[in-house]
Design a protein around this motif. Structure first.
Motif, mmCIF file in Angstrom:
data_model
loop_
_atom_site.group_PDB
_atom_site.id
_atom_site.type_symbol
_atom_site.label_atom_id
_atom_site.label_comp_id
_atom_site.label_asym_id
_atom_site.label_seq_id
_atom_site.Cartn_x
_atom_site.Cartn_y
_atom_site.Cartn_z
ATOM 1 N N ASP A 1 18.312 -38.604 96.054
ATOM 2 C CA ASP A 1 18.602 -38.712 97.483
ATOM 3 C C ASP A 1 17.586 -37.907 98.289
ATOM 4 O O ASP A 1 17.088 -36.880 97.843
ATOM 5 C CB ASP A 1 19.997 -38.165 97.785
ATOM 6 N N ALA B 1 17.299 -43.916 99.606
ATOM 7 C CA ALA B 1 18.648 -43.418 99.344
ATOM 8 C C ALA B 1 18.790 -42.112 100.128
ATOM 9 O O ALA B 1 18.238 -41.085 99.728
ATOM 10 C CB ALA B 1 18.855 -43.173 97.856
ATOM 11 N N ALA C 1 20.879 -38.998 101.575
ATOM 12 C CA ALA C 1 22.053 -38.217 101.203
ATOM 13 C C ALA C 1 23.173 -38.414 102.200
ATOM 14 O O ALA C 1 22.967 -38.363 103.416
ATOM 15 C CB ALA C 1 21.677 -36.733 101.114
ATOM 16 N N GLU D 1 26.167 -44.229 101.865
ATOM 17 C CA GLU D 1 26.433 -45.081 100.710
ATOM 18 C C GLU D 1 25.649 -46.380 100.759
ATOM 19 O O GLU D 1 25.724 -47.193 99.838
ATOM 20 C CB GLU D 1 27.940 -45.393 100.624
ATOM 21 N N ARG E 1 21.912 -48.532 101.303
ATOM 22 C CA ARG E 1 20.457 -48.446 101.278
ATOM 23 C C ARG E 1 19.965 -48.389 102.720
ATOM 24 O O ARG E 1 20.549 -49.007 103.619
ATOM 25 C CB ARG E 1 19.843 -49.685 100.611
ATOM 26 N N TRP F 1 24.973 -49.192 97.869
ATOM 27 C CA TRP F 1 24.359 -49.011 96.562
ATOM 28 C C TRP F 1 25.282 -49.477 95.441
ATOM 29 O O TRP F 1 24.830 -50.006 94.432
ATOM 30 C CB TRP F 1 24.019 -47.533 96.350
ATOM 31 N N ARG G 1 20.528 -44.893 92.646
ATOM 32 C CA ARG G 1 19.995 -44.574 93.971
ATOM 33 C C ARG G 1 18.509 -44.242 93.801
ATOM 34 O O ARG G 1 18.134 -43.174 93.339
ATOM 35 C CB ARG G 1 20.775 -43.417 94.589
ATOM 36 N N ASN H 1 14.477 -44.581 95.482
ATOM 37 C CA ASN H 1 13.626 -44.742 96.662
ATOM 38 C C ASN H 1 12.349 -45.474 96.267
ATOM 39 O O ASN H 1 11.709 -45.125 95.266
ATOM 40 C CB ASN H 1 13.248 -43.371 97.232
#
Length: 207
Positions: free
Chosen positions: A123, A152, A154, A157, A159, A177, A182, A184
């Protein structure tokens, strides 16, 4: 594919360049999906889903006018040879463009132009990410032709899909997601990009 239609006063190099700069700002706005046969509103950023196996058509309605009264520019995020566009009138007759131009052509043979891809699980801190991207665009925005990907963030939930053109950046929430990892994924396209510096900057935004 992003698409926008703008009215043009003429087809001189100057007016086309001005329209292209306007279109950069239009593409930074959220896109409206256009289904097969769906209408395209002049001045809006429209997203057209392309399928290599079928023909995708969208409708553009303009006020009635005699030929030559009004010009329109059709701006796309891909070169014509990538998706083979055709324009037809309401009666099915072909409409030939008055002028064509590819703004990315000057970059194709420039050895200083490259792409940098970043893919990492985990995240990102939204605040750190915004601070990093803001500084990056202030310092090197004119050399970054395009950036896109999904993140992703933090506490979210979903994208987060983002895209940028030069110094303009836009992000939108996407699907949840769920059970997917998760991860990136980012791509930067530009001139004189430092891949190590970009990766280090992004990694510093991870939680």
């Amino acid at each position: 594919m992003g698409l926008a239609v703008l009215p043009l006063p003429a087809t001189t190099p100057e007016t086309l360049e001005t329209a292209a700069e306007t279109c950069v700002r239009v593409f930074a706005e959220p896109a409206t999906p256009a289904g097969d046969g769906g209408p395209v509103t002049i001045g809006d950023h429209v997203e057209v889903a392309l399928d290599h196996d079928t023909v995708t058509a969208v409708a553009l309605e303009v006020e009635d006018h005699r030929p030559g009264d009004q010009l329109y520019g059709v701006f796309c995020e891909h070169l014509a040879e990538e998706y083979h566009p055709t324009i037809t009138a309401a009666d099915g007759s072909p409409v030939a463009p008055v002028a064509e131009r590819a703004w990315v052509a000057a970059h194709e043979h420039d050895d200083s132009v490259s792409s940098v891809g970043i893919e990492v699980d985990g995240d990102v801190d939204g605040g750190l990410l915004n601070e990093w991207l803001g500084g990056l665009l202030r310092e090197k925005g004119t050399d970054i032709f395009r950036m896109k990907g999904f993140l992703a963030v933090a506490g979210d939930e979903r994208r987060v899909v983002f895209q940028g053109v030069h110094m303009l950046l836009d992000s939108q929430p996407d699907r949840p997601w769920g059970d997917d990892p998760r991860r990136n994924q980012l791509v930067f396209i530009g001139r004189d990009l430092d891949g190590d510096e970009l990766r280090a900057g992004f990694l510093a935004c991870l939680v």
